[in-house]
Scaffold this active site. Structure first.
Site, PDB file in Angstrom:
ATOM      1  N   CYS B  87      -1.294  42.202   9.522  1.00 61.38           N
ATOM      2  CA  CYS B  87      -0.223  41.343   9.019  1.00 61.38           C
ATOM      3  C   CYS B  87       1.128  41.796   9.598  1.00 61.38           C
ATOM      4  O   CYS B  87       1.350  41.654  10.785  1.00 61.38           O
ATOM      5  CB  CYS B  87      -0.266  41.337   7.492  1.00 61.38           C
ATOM      6  SG  CYS B  87       0.595  39.950   6.765  1.00 61.38           S
ATOM      7  N   HIS B 197      -6.382  40.335   6.024  1.00 51.53           N
ATOM      8  CA  HIS B 197      -6.322  41.667   5.396  1.00 51.53           C
ATOM      9  C   HIS B 197      -7.711  42.231   5.103  1.00 51.53           C
ATOM     10  O   HIS B 197      -8.244  42.006   4.010  1.00 51.53           O
ATOM     11  CB  HIS B 197      -5.552  41.573   4.078  1.00 51.53           C
ATOM     12  CG  HIS B 197      -4.086  41.374   4.247  1.00 51.53           C
ATOM     13  ND1 HIS B 197      -3.193  42.417   4.361  1.00 51.53           N
ATOM     14  CD2 HIS B 197      -3.352  40.248   4.344  1.00 51.53           C
ATOM     15  CE1 HIS B 197      -1.967  41.948   4.508  1.00 51.53           C
ATOM     16  NE2 HIS B 197      -2.028  40.625   4.499  1.00 51.53           N
ATOM     17  N   GLU B 199      -8.384  45.224   4.375  1.00 58.35           N
ATOM     18  CA  GLU B 199      -8.268  46.242   3.312  1.00 58.35           C
ATOM     19  C   GLU B 199      -8.306  45.605   1.919  1.00 58.35           C
ATOM     20  O   GLU B 199      -8.415  46.313   0.925  1.00 58.35           O
ATOM     21  CB  GLU B 199      -6.994  47.076   3.522  1.00 58.35           C
ATOM     22  CG  GLU B 199      -5.684  46.486   3.018  1.00 58.35           C
ATOM     23  CD  GLU B 199      -5.089  45.404   3.917  1.00 58.35           C
ATOM     24  OE1 GLU B 199      -5.807  44.893   4.800  1.00 58.35           O
ATOM     25  OE2 GLU B 199      -3.903  45.058   3.712  1.00 58.35           O
TER      26      GLU B 199
END
Lengths: 82, 222
Positions: B87, B197, B199
């Protein structure tokens, strides 16, 4: 003291969704002569420098190294007395 | 043990997600590293988190790309250290020139927070080798206002010819990104930038565990 005024615009072939949104709003207000809108930005830099040639070359370096992303943006600038 | 640095810039806000995700992978050990650090010695991987470094002043990622740690990051990239930018981390990697192109305003102008379908286009790099075994269609969250990838036609051709397009949006293109690009690597394949994302997709209770495969692939370094 001199002031650099940098005008940054999106390159012609880069879509400007912000400009398109503003264009539609202008047209819905009845400004039908508005046919395109491109939005850029203006950056003013005050320079402790009296030599306008030096100021010009330093301002060019500032544009290339940080102020402008040459992948998507074009720029021009002028130097004025403050 | 694979040692990872999570770089924290003023305005990063996914740093603790990334730290926890990396530390949850067996054999991976992550620690925070402040943006003023001048050395990345001893790290096998460097992770650049999402967020709004420097409040996105000037352009997203522009000021972070001049931070002190970036000199060390360039040296690390040259020497083959694995670098993952997610990002805002991806925006920083394009702004500093480690990855080509630029990320600008979403075509619909809105900030998008959603979970999207992605195609893993290249499973041959260290970050994505684990996806070669399963479905190449995965689901990951996105959350960005400036994820609209763009570059000139020559650069796009090079990205395609060198298999540097790693992730593409599958089906719906949420942000107007050129060729549906969601993530690209450098030509060596040790630097990856992506808008989604991973994560935030580490376990089924998060909605998807497809992100875990990326970290596990990196750990295996195959």
């Amino acid at each position: 003291m001199l002031k650099g005024i940098v005008t940054v615009s999106l390159k012609q072939d880069v879509l400007d969704p912000q400009g398109q949104a503003v264009l539609h709003s202008l047209q819905s207000l009845g400004f039908n002569e508005a046919k395109n809108v491109r939005i850029g930005k203006s950056i003013e830099v005050w320079l402790e420098e009296n030599d306008s040639n030096k100021a010009e070359s330093r301002l060019g370096e500032m544009c290339e190294s940080l102020l402008v992303n040459s992948v998507i943006e074009d720029y021009s600038f002028e130097i004025v007395e403050e | 043990m694979m040692r990872c640095a999570v770089i924290v810039f003023p305005g990063s806000n996914c740093d603790s997600d990334l730290y926890k995700a990396a530390n949850s992978v067996e054999g991976m050990e992550a620690e925070y590293l402040w943006y003023t650090s001048e050395s990345l010695e001893g790290y096998d991987a460097v992770l650049l988190p999402g967020g709004f470094s420097y409040g996105d002043a000037l352009r997203a990622g522009a000021l972070a790309s001049q931070a002190p740690v970036l000199k060390a990051l360039r040296r690390a990239a040259d020497s083959g250290v694995y670098i993952l930018g997610i990002c805002n981390g991806f925006q920083i990697l394009t702004e500093c020139g480690l990855l080509p192109g630029a990320l600008h305003r979403n075509s619909g102008l809105r900030f998008i927070c959603d979970t999207v379908n992605l195609e893993v286009v290249n499973t041959d790099i260290c970050f994505t080798s684990g996806y070669s075994r399963g479905a190449k269609q995965i689901r990951l969250p996105i959350a960005h206002g400036e994820g609209n990838y763009t570059c000139d036609t020559d650069t796009l051709r090079k990205l395609e010819d060198n298999a540097q397009i790693v992730f593409r949006y599958s089906g719906n293109n949420p942000n107007g990104s050129l060729a549906g690009i969601a993530g690209i690597s450098n030509s060596k394949g040790n630097v990856l930038g992506m808008m989604p994302h991973p994560e935030r997709a580490m376990a089924e209770w998060m909605g998807s565990s497809d992100g875990r495969i990326l970290f596990e692939s990196l750990m295996m370094r195959t």
